[in-house]
Design a protein around this motif. Structure first.
Motif, PDB file in Angstrom:
ATOM      1  N   UNK A 210       0.834  -1.203   0.000  1.00  0.00           N
ATOM      2  CA  UNK A 210       0.000   0.000   0.000  1.00  0.00           C
ATOM      3  C   UNK A 210       0.870   1.254   0.000  1.00  0.00           C
ATOM      4  N   UNK A 211       1.963   1.244   0.754  1.00  0.00           N
ATOM      5  CA  UNK A 211       2.881   2.379   0.725  1.00  0.00           C
ATOM      6  C   UNK A 211       3.501   2.544  -0.664  1.00  0.00           C
ATOM      7  N   UNK A 212       3.803   1.434  -1.320  1.00  0.00           N
ATOM      8  CA  UNK A 212       4.438   1.483  -2.637  1.00  0.00           C
ATOM      9  C   UNK A 212       3.531   2.092  -3.698  1.00  0.00           C
ATOM     10  N   UNK A 213       2.209   1.972  -3.531  1.00  0.00           N
ATOM     11  CA  UNK A 213       1.289   2.564  -4.517  1.00  0.00           C
ATOM     12  C   UNK A 213       0.798   3.940  -4.060  1.00  0.00           C
ATOM     13  N   UNK A 214       1.410   4.464  -2.998  1.00  0.00           N
ATOM     14  CA  UNK A 214       1.081   5.817  -2.569  1.00  0.00           C
ATOM     15  C   UNK A 214      -0.085   5.930  -1.624  1.00  0.00           C
ATOM     16  N   UNK A 215      -0.377   4.851  -0.877  1.00  0.00           N
ATOM     17  CA  UNK A 215      -1.495   4.867   0.064  1.00  0.00           C
ATOM     18  C   UNK A 215      -2.796   4.461  -0.596  1.00  0.00           C
ATOM     19  N   UNK A 216      -3.824   4.321   0.235  1.00  0.00           N
ATOM     20  CA  UNK A 216      -5.127   3.888  -0.265  1.00  0.00           C
ATOM     21  C   UNK A 216      -6.210   4.808   0.299  1.00  0.00           C
ATOM     22  N   UNK A 217      -7.133   5.200  -0.567  1.00  0.00           N
ATOM     23  CA  UNK A 217      -8.208   6.100  -0.155  1.00  0.00           C
ATOM     24  C   UNK A 217      -9.462   5.310   0.216  1.00  0.00           C
ATOM     25  N   UNK A 218     -10.026   5.618   1.372  1.00  0.00           N
ATOM     26  CA  UNK A 218     -11.265   4.986   1.813  1.00  0.00           C
ATOM     27  C   UNK A 218     -12.244   6.071   2.242  1.00  0.00           C
ATOM     28  N   UNK A 219     -13.518   5.729   2.234  1.00  0.00           N
ATOM     29  CA  UNK A 219     -14.571   6.642   2.675  1.00  0.00           C
ATOM     30  C   UNK A 219     -15.350   5.936   3.782  1.00  0.00           C
ATOM     31  N   UNK A 220     -15.006   6.232   5.032  1.00  0.00           N
ATOM     32  CA  UNK A 220     -15.628   5.560   6.166  1.00  0.00           C
ATOM     33  C   UNK A 220     -16.996   6.169   6.464  1.00  0.00           C
ATOM     34  N   UNK A 221     -18.022   5.361   6.581  1.00  0.00           N
ATOM     35  CA  UNK A 221     -19.360   5.885   6.866  1.00  0.00           C
ATOM     36  C   UNK A 221     -19.508   6.425   8.278  1.00  0.00           C
ATOM     37  N   UNK A 222     -18.659   5.974   9.202  1.00  0.00           N
ATOM     38  CA  UNK A 222     -18.725   6.433  10.589  1.00  0.00           C
ATOM     39  C   UNK A 222     -17.332   6.339  11.208  1.00  0.00           C
ATOM     40  N   UNK A 223     -17.069   7.064  12.298  1.00  0.00           N
ATOM     41  CA  UNK A 223     -15.750   6.996  12.932  1.00  0.00           C
ATOM     42  C   UNK A 223     -15.468   5.599  13.486  1.00  0.00           C
ATOM     43  N   UNK A 224     -14.183   5.260  13.543  1.00  0.00           N
ATOM     44  CA  UNK A 224     -13.753   3.967  14.073  1.00  0.00           C
ATOM     45  C   UNK A 224     -12.667   4.234  15.110  1.00  0.00           C
ATOM     46  N   UNK A 225     -12.792   3.559  16.258  1.00  0.00           N
ATOM     47  CA  UNK A 225     -11.807   3.784  17.323  1.00  0.00           C
ATOM     48  C   UNK A 225     -11.412   2.465  17.969  1.00  0.00           C
ATOM     49  N   UNK A 234     -14.732   9.679  10.306  1.00  0.00           N
ATOM     50  CA  UNK A 234     -15.595   9.336   9.180  1.00  0.00           C
ATOM     51  C   UNK A 234     -15.204  10.173   7.966  1.00  0.00           C
ATOM     52  N   UNK A 235     -15.617   9.713   6.797  1.00  0.00           N
ATOM     53  CA  UNK A 235     -15.349  10.464   5.581  1.00  0.00           C
ATOM     54  C   UNK A 235     -14.162   9.952   4.789  1.00  0.00           C
ATOM     55  N   UNK A 236     -13.839  10.696   3.717  1.00  0.00           N
ATOM     56  CA  UNK A 236     -12.767  10.312   2.803  1.00  0.00           C
ATOM     57  C   UNK A 236     -11.412  10.603   3.423  1.00  0.00           C
ATOM     58  N   UNK A 237     -10.500   9.638   3.336  1.00  0.00           N
ATOM     59  CA  UNK A 237      -9.149   9.802   3.871  1.00  0.00           C
ATOM     60  C   UNK A 237      -8.202   8.844   3.161  1.00  0.00           C
ATOM     61  N   UNK A 238      -6.940   9.227   3.088  1.00  0.00           N
ATOM     62  CA  UNK A 238      -5.915   8.381   2.481  1.00  0.00           C
ATOM     63  C   UNK A 238      -5.074   7.772   3.593  1.00  0.00           C
ATOM     64  N   UNK A 239      -4.973   6.455   3.571  1.00  0.00           N
ATOM     65  CA  UNK A 239      -4.282   5.724   4.635  1.00  0.00           C
ATOM     66  C   UNK A 239      -2.929   5.203   4.158  1.00  0.00           C
ATOM     67  N   UNK A 265     -13.697  -2.186   2.015  1.00  0.00           N
ATOM     68  CA  UNK A 265     -13.435  -0.796   1.628  1.00  0.00           C
ATOM     69  C   UNK A 265     -11.971  -0.613   1.220  1.00  0.00           C
ATOM     70  N   UNK A 266     -11.072  -1.236   1.985  1.00  0.00           N
ATOM     71  CA  UNK A 266      -9.642  -1.112   1.686  1.00  0.00           C
ATOM     72  C   UNK A 266      -9.308  -1.813   0.368  1.00  0.00           C
TER      73      UNK A 266
END
Length: 363
Positions: A210-225, A234-239, A265-266
């Motif tokens: 995943x680091x080699x392809x520059x990370x992965x973008x996901x759109x989480x429907x709710x926060x995760x802890x 929650x929302x769009x973020x690059x991991x 999602x990942x």
């Protein structure tokens, strides 16, 4: 012989030598399986013959009429019948109309693939004619039985243990393909799905890829802890690779189905990254970089040619993902001999198998 003619002759001889070397040594290596080949037994359904007293009344049939070669919770051997392609159907990529592929992520961070439980289990039906993929997720806590005579470790197991018992460090499986082969045969025996190929990746390779392809973008429907693995808004973020791995593992305080959905999602995010033109052109170099860090019965040549072709003709809408409906599973605690204690499991029946087949074949 004048110097110019001598130079030309040397150049021609070099071309001949390189060509000879390529066809006799390099090309065959490109088409050798990266890891152990897969060879599963051929299975066919055995239909029971009800007697006059039980004919037309399934509830009156006794256990004596169950096929002895099937798992104890099924009346007969399950077998998935793949559709016969139309004669005029031509694959867009490769020569085969479709594959069933077992994709596995294991919870192992050591060097190589000596041990590991199957933390992520997916079965994909890849249609090379229509260029679609149907992917089902199998919960790692499914209660399964071992095919008779194929394992030296006593069953029943959680399905994620089936991979472990086939690893080189355990050696409890008598077939081919090591951990992937062991898991594939357990899936075949319990659910009737005979996979054509497999791919296995461990935690470290997953994060580094995943680091080699520059990370992965996901759109989480709710926060995760999670106390140990971190928090995700929650929302769009690059991991990054490690963050994506952490999200894929979180289930404490949630559920296994929640974890499966995040993994999906990942996986979608990785696919969407791979089909981008700037990453697609890097597929050969990525394969070269990671060729010794994952397991598959495919060769580098097959992955490079088929993978590149497929990604060029594929988009996110061509991937359908399926998670097991909760009503098809029954939570329970049973004694697992290999851990010498009771463990949480999901029981299942023919309804789960029917769902698998319908999902894999959905248009």
């Amino acid at each position: 012989m004048n110097p110019s003619n001598k130079t030309i002759l040397i150049f021609i001889l070099l071309i001949i030598a390189v060509t000879f070397l390529y066809f006799l040594w390099i090309k065959p290596l490109l088409y050798e399986p990266i890891s152990s080949p897969l060879s599963l037994p051929t299975r066919a359904p055995t239909h029971t013959q009800p007697n006059q007293e039980t004919a037309g009344n399934p509830q009156a049939q006794t256990t004596d009429e169950r096929d002895p070669q099937s798992p104890s919770n099924l009346p007969e051997v399950p077998v998935f019948a793949q559709p016969t392609p139309q004669p005029e159907a031509e694959p867009v990529c490769g020569k085969e109309a479709e594959w069933l592929v077992l994709a596995v992520g294991i919870d192992y961070r050591g060097d190589g693939y000596l041990y590991g439980l199957a933390d992520v289990i997916r079965v994909l039906r890849i249609d090379f004619v229509n260029m679609t993929v149907n992917m089902i997720a199998l919960p790692r806590d499914l209660l399964v039985e071992a095919p008779p005579g194929r394992f030296t470790a006593p069953d029943p197991y959680k399905i994620n243990q089936a991979y472990l018992f086939g690893t080189p460090g355990m050696g409890h499986y008598r077939g081919t393909g090591e951990g992937a082969g062991a898991l594939a045969e357990v899936i075949q025996y319990n659910f009737g799905l005979t996979v054509d190929h497999y791919g296995v990746i461990n935690f470290d390779t997953f994060a580094k890829f995943i680091d080699a392809i520059g990370g992965v973008q996901v759109d989480l429907p709710s926060p995760v802890y999670d106390d140990k693995l971190g928090s995700f808004p929650s929302g769009v973020q690059t991991l990054s690779g490690e963050r994506a791995l952490a999200l894929a593992r979180i289930r404490e305080g949630y559920s296994d189905s929640f974890r499966v959905d995040n993994q999906t999602l990942i996986l979608r995010g990785v696919l969407n990254k791979l089909i981008k033109p700037d990453v697609l052109v890097r597929i050969p170099s990525l394969l070269d970089q990671f060729s010794t860090t994952f397991l598959t019965d495919l060769s580098l040549g097959e992955i490079a040619s088929l993978g590149t072709c497929f990604l060029r003709n594929f988009d996110d809408g061509d991937l359908k993902t399926f998670s097991v409906p909760k009503e098809l599973l029954s939570a329970d605690r049973v004694f697992i001999p290999t851990i010498d204690k009771e463990g949480f499991v999901y029981r299942w029946d023919q309804n789960l198998i029917d769902w698998m087949y319908q999902s894999l074949l959905e248009k």
